[in-house]
Motif scaffolding. Structure first.
Motif, PDB file in Angstrom:
ATOM      1  N   MET A   1       0.823  -1.160   0.000  1.00 34.08           N
ATOM      2  CA  MET A   1       0.000   0.000   0.000  1.00 34.08           C
ATOM      3  C   MET A   1       0.883   1.244   0.000  1.00 34.08           C
ATOM      4  N   SER A   2       0.648   2.117  -0.949  1.00 39.64           N
ATOM      5  CA  SER A   2       1.464   3.324  -1.024  1.00 39.64           C
ATOM      6  C   SER A   2       0.704   4.503  -0.424  1.00 39.64           C
ATOM      7  N   GLN A   3       1.477   5.418   0.060  1.00 35.41           N
ATOM      8  CA  GLN A   3       0.881   6.584   0.694  1.00 35.41           C
ATOM      9  C   GLN A   3       0.884   7.731  -0.310  1.00 35.41           C
ATOM     10  N   GLN A   4      -0.297   8.334  -0.502  1.00 35.00           N
ATOM     11  CA  GLN A   4      -0.403   9.450  -1.430  1.00 35.00           C
ATOM     12  C   GLN A   4      -0.092  10.746  -0.691  1.00 35.00           C
ATOM     13  N   THR A   5       0.604  11.618  -1.381  1.00 33.77           N
ATOM     14  CA  THR A   5       0.872  12.927  -0.800  1.00 33.77           C
ATOM     15  C   THR A   5      -0.025  13.954  -1.467  1.00 33.77           C
ATOM     16  N   LEU A   6      -0.583  14.790  -0.672  1.00 36.41           N
ATOM     17  CA  LEU A   6      -1.439  15.840  -1.199  1.00 36.41           C
ATOM     18  C   LEU A   6      -0.586  17.054  -1.542  1.00 36.41           C
ATOM     19  N   SER A   7      -0.899  17.653  -2.665  1.00 32.63           N
ATOM     20  CA  SER A   7      -0.145  18.854  -3.024  1.00 32.63           C
ATOM     21  C   SER A   7      -0.574  19.992  -2.110  1.00 32.63           C
ATOM     22  N   SER A   8       0.404  20.697  -1.614  1.00 28.94           N
ATOM     23  CA  SER A   8       0.080  21.793  -0.695  1.00 28.94           C
ATOM     24  C   SER A   8      -0.279  23.035  -1.499  1.00 28.94           C
ATOM     25  N   ASP A   9      -1.305  23.696  -1.043  1.00 31.80           N
ATOM     26  CA  ASP A   9      -1.775  24.908  -1.688  1.00 31.80           C
ATOM     27  C   ASP A   9      -1.430  26.081  -0.782  1.00 31.80           C
ATOM     28  N   PRO A  10      -0.550  26.978  -1.213  1.00 34.95           N
ATOM     29  CA  PRO A  10      -0.121  28.060  -0.329  1.00 34.95           C
ATOM     30  C   PRO A  10      -1.223  29.056  -0.003  1.00 34.95           C
ATOM     31  N   PHE A  11      -2.289  29.082  -0.790  1.00 33.76           N
ATOM     32  CA  PHE A  11      -3.355  30.044  -0.560  1.00 33.76           C
ATOM     33  C   PHE A  11      -4.512  29.472   0.238  1.00 33.76           C
ATOM     34  N   GLY A  12      -4.434  28.221   0.659  1.00 38.43           N
ATOM     35  CA  GLY A  12      -5.476  27.634   1.488  1.00 38.43           C
ATOM     36  C   GLY A  12      -6.570  26.981   0.672  1.00 38.43           C
ATOM     37  N   SER A  13      -7.604  26.579   1.363  1.00 43.37           N
ATOM     38  CA  SER A  13      -8.690  25.846   0.722  1.00 43.37           C
ATOM     39  C   SER A  13      -9.783  26.801   0.249  1.00 43.37           C
ATOM     40  N   SER A  14     -10.754  26.222  -0.442  1.00 41.45           N
ATOM     41  CA  SER A  14     -11.887  27.016  -0.908  1.00 41.45           C
ATOM     42  C   SER A  14     -12.732  27.491   0.262  1.00 41.45           C
ATOM     43  N   LYS A  15     -12.871  26.647   1.278  1.00 47.59           N
ATOM     44  CA  LYS A  15     -13.637  27.054   2.459  1.00 47.59           C
ATOM     45  C   LYS A  15     -13.002  28.266   3.128  1.00 47.59           C
ATOM     46  N   LYS A  16     -11.684  28.240   3.213  1.00 45.58           N
ATOM     47  CA  LYS A  16     -10.977  29.350   3.845  1.00 45.58           C
ATOM     48  C   LYS A  16     -11.178  30.636   3.043  1.00 45.58           C
ATOM     49  N   ALA A  17     -11.088  30.546   1.719  1.00 52.37           N
ATOM     50  CA  ALA A  17     -11.291  31.728   0.868  1.00 52.37           C
ATOM     51  C   ALA A  17     -12.710  32.255   1.004  1.00 52.37           C
ATOM     52  N   PHE A  18     -13.686  31.333   1.060  1.00 54.18           N
ATOM     53  CA  PHE A  18     -15.082  31.745   1.195  1.00 54.18           C
ATOM     54  C   PHE A  18     -15.306  32.472   2.513  1.00 54.18           C
ATOM     55  N   PHE A  19     -14.865  31.867   3.608  1.00 53.99           N
ATOM     56  CA  PHE A  19     -15.146  32.450   4.914  1.00 53.99           C
ATOM     57  C   PHE A  19     -14.336  33.718   5.179  1.00 53.99           C
ATOM     58  N   GLN A  20     -13.150  33.823   4.618  1.00 57.61           N
ATOM     59  CA  GLN A  20     -12.393  35.065   4.759  1.00 57.61           C
ATOM     60  C   GLN A  20     -13.106  36.208   4.044  1.00 57.61           C
ATOM     61  N   SER A  21     -13.542  35.960   2.820  1.00 52.80           N
ATOM     62  CA  SER A  21     -14.226  37.002   2.060  1.00 52.80           C
ATOM     63  C   SER A  21     -15.576  37.332   2.677  1.00 52.80           C
ATOM     64  N   ALA A  22     -16.281  36.325   3.177  1.00 49.17           N
ATOM     65  CA  ALA A  22     -17.569  36.572   3.824  1.00 49.17           C
ATOM     66  C   ALA A  22     -17.381  37.382   5.104  1.00 49.17           C
ATOM     67  N   GLY A  23     -16.349  37.073   5.864  1.00 46.96           N
ATOM     68  CA  GLY A  23     -16.081  37.824   7.093  1.00 46.96           C
ATOM     69  C   GLY A  23     -15.712  39.262   6.818  1.00 46.96           C
ATOM     70  N   ILE A  24     -14.884  39.472   5.810  1.00 46.07           N
ATOM     71  CA  ILE A  24     -14.497  40.843   5.452  1.00 46.07           C
ATOM     72  C   ILE A  24     -15.718  41.638   4.989  1.00 46.07           C
ATOM     73  N   SER A  25     -16.588  41.020   4.213  1.00 47.71           N
ATOM     74  CA  SER A  25     -17.769  41.743   3.747  1.00 47.71           C
ATOM     75  C   SER A  25     -18.763  41.987   4.885  1.00 47.71           C
ATOM     76  N   ALA A  26     -18.838  41.090   5.877  1.00 51.15           N
ATOM     77  CA  ALA A  26     -19.706  41.328   7.040  1.00 51.15           C
ATOM     78  C   ALA A  26     -19.183  42.503   7.868  1.00 51.15           C
ATOM     79  N   VAL A  27     -17.863  42.584   8.018  1.00 45.55           N
ATOM     80  CA  VAL A  27     -17.270  43.725   8.732  1.00 45.55           C
ATOM     81  C   VAL A  27     -17.510  45.014   7.939  1.00 45.55           C
ATOM     82  N   PHE A  28     -17.382  44.928   6.632  1.00 46.38           N
ATOM     83  CA  PHE A  28     -17.652  46.075   5.761  1.00 46.38           C
ATOM     84  C   PHE A  28     -19.096  46.547   5.933  1.00 46.38           C
TER      85      PHE A  28
END
Length: 106
Positions: A1-28
């Motif tokens: 059984m081989s272990q798969q490595t996930l490619s790291s994304d320096p900008f984070g996940s889609s959930k993180k992008a969604f909630f960051q933008s939603a939080g900024i717009s709520a503060v706005f």
């Protein structure tokens, strides 16, 4: 059984992008309502819709901006197109959400 490595994304996940933008717009939105001073204290239930519409639009625009990352990293016309799509997402979705959300306050 081989272990798969996930490619790291320096900008984070889609959930993180969604909630960051939603939080900024709520503060706005909170800043707009605080500075504007036109909120009547007897109708706080009307603030539910603006605080749903505007963060959702900001989150969707954040997802669009994040998903155009490959275009923005490319060269030439693709780079310009990626930036244009990402910025237009904010410039179109946020005013529409502001109009829809704040229209219920009157």
């Amino acid at each position: 059984m081989s272990q798969q490595t996930l490619s790291s994304d320096p900008f984070g996940s889609s959930k993180k992008a969604f909630f960051q933008s939603a939080g900024i717009s709520a503060v706005f939105l909170a800043l707009i309502l605080t500075i504007g001073g036109e909120v009547k204290t007897d109708k706080f239930y009307l603030l539910i819709l603006p605080f749903i519409f505007i963060p959702m639009a900001g989150g969707i625009a954040g997802l669009i901006f994040r998903n155009t990352m490959e275009l923005r990293d490319a060269d030439g016309l693709k780079k310009v197109l990626g930036w244009a799509i990402g910025i237009l997402a904010y410039l179109i979705l946020m005013p529409i959400a502001l109009i829809l959300g704040l229209g219920f306050l009157n």
